[in-house]
Design an enzyme around this catalytic site. Structure first.
Site: not given
Ligand code: PLP
Length: 379
Positions: A70, A147, A196, A232, A322
């Site tokens: 993000t 995703n 993650h 940091t 999300c």
């Molecule tokens: N981009 C994609 C394609 C994702 O699937 C996700 C998380 O689901 C993100 C960005 C966001 O990643 P983060 O959780 O590391 O902020």
């Protein structure tokens, strides 16, 4: 509980936990400090950077550690908002993750144009080619794999088109990294990733930027990361991320994902037989080997399926983490042309490296049983 929500987040693997503990116990200093403890931390950080650069095929200094994708994605849209002319557009695919989509809209409003996708969820390369013949955006952003659907995007082709026209190309490779070979990603101008999703800890990721180019920082107040991202560095979670990526790259090099694709494909074939009226989104397109995005048969809505499956011992999801919790069609399925009545039936089942063939079988039995229970009793 059998976990089928790896696209939301994956369990932290043992190697990553051990790397975290090792660095936490042995390397106590701040990488910016001059003393020996600081030097040890900065060496560990430089090692991790070199390792990631080698995996991606780029220069170590092209990499910036972030708190996740993000932040990395926001860095890109923010940078272009600060550096492009006030009239210039950026083009992003209509199926980008909200952290790309919403930040692009935030900074660019109507100047953030959405690249259409086909009914199968593939970004329309012809649209890009024909639009580029007339005008050039300041940036093109297309994710490497989606995703929600797992559909792999033609990022190599789009990158080549952008390169030919001198347009910077950005790919959010969050779902791709750790599942498929990284080859070629390091050639893209901007690439984001998050630990993650491939067995590393939450809260750490990276952004790859073009070699020797500056980026406008999002965070100010420190000279870390060459003045490109203040704060940091968390050496232990960065080391843990790299330990996880090393493991995944080895598994991919041994083609261990190919067998997992067979298990997923077998599941889909049996699932379609067991649930008449169900379909798989993007089934005929190249897809990540772990993802099943299914339109469940008419009747029960997706949230009900997720809740019923949860009670039956399976963690699945309605789409992107999300947006989970709201029973609305996702922007991805809407962009693919699914009407609301269909899109609210979409359930995502996403496996991981730890998922076994027996887990897929259990999921199939669980889904089929619930489906039978939902059928009206015959008189
Ligand atoms: N981009 C994609 C394609 C994702 O699937 C996700 C998380 O689901 C993100 C960005 C966001 O990643 P983060 O959780 O590391 O902020």
């Amino acid at each position: 509980m059998i976990y089928f929500d790896y696209n939301a987040t994956a369990p932290v693997m043992r190697e990553a936990r051990e790397a975290w503990l090792n660095v936490t116990e042995k390397i106590g200093g701040n990488p910016s400090s001059m003393h020996q403890a600081g030097t040890r931390a900065s060496i560990a950080l430089a090692d991790a950077r070199e390792n990631l650069a080698a995996h991606l095929g780029c220069h170590p200094l092209d990499l910036i550690w972030t708190s996740g994708a993000t932040e990395a994605n926001n860095m890109v849209t923010h940078h272009f908002a600060r550096t492009l002319e006030a009239t210039e557009e950026i083009w992003i695919s209509a199926i980008e993750h909200p952290c790309v989509h919403d930040s692009a809209k935030h900074y660019f409003g109507k100047r953030a144009k959405l690249i259409p996708v086909t009914r199968d969820g593939v970004v329309d390369v012809d649209w890009i080619t024909s639009e580029m013949a007339d005008r050039r955006p300041g940036l093109v952003g297309v994710m490497a794999a989606n995703n929600e659907t797992g559909v792999i995007q033609p990022w190599r082709e789009i990158h080549a088109i952008c390169k030919a026209y001198g347009v910077p190309f950005f790919t959010d490779a969050v779902q791709y990294i750790g599942k498929l070979p990284l080859k070629g990603l390091g050639d893209c101008d901007y690439v984001s990733g998050a630990a993650h999703k491939f067995g590393g800890p939450r809260g750490v990721g990276f952004l790859k930027i073009p070699h020797r180019k500056a980026i406008t920082p999002l965070l100010h107040g420190g000279k870390q990361e060459g003045g490109r991202r203040a704060g940091t560095e968390n050496v232990a979670i960065i080391a843990a991320m790299m330990a996880a990526l090393d493991v995944r790259e080895k598994q991919i090099a041994r083609s261990e994902h190919l067998l997992r694709k067979v298990w997923r494909d077998n599941f889909e074939a049996q699932f379609l037989r067991a649930l008449p009226g169900a379909s798989i989104i993007g089934q005929n397109q190249p897809r990540l080997w772990n993802t099943v995005s299914a339109l469940m048969p008419d009747g029960e809505r997706k949230l009900q399926w997720v809740i019923r499956l949860d009670k039956a011992g399976f963690a699945v999801s309605t789409g992107s983490a999300c947006t989970t919790g709201k029973e609305e069609p996702s922007h991805v399925l809407s962009a693919m042309g699914y009407k609301s009545a269909h899109a609210v039936r979409a359930v995502r089942m996403s496996a991981g490296w730890e998922t076994t063939e027996a887990d897929w079988d259990a999921l199939l039995k669980g889904v089929a049983k619930l489906y039978q229970e939902l059928q009206p009793a015959k008189s």
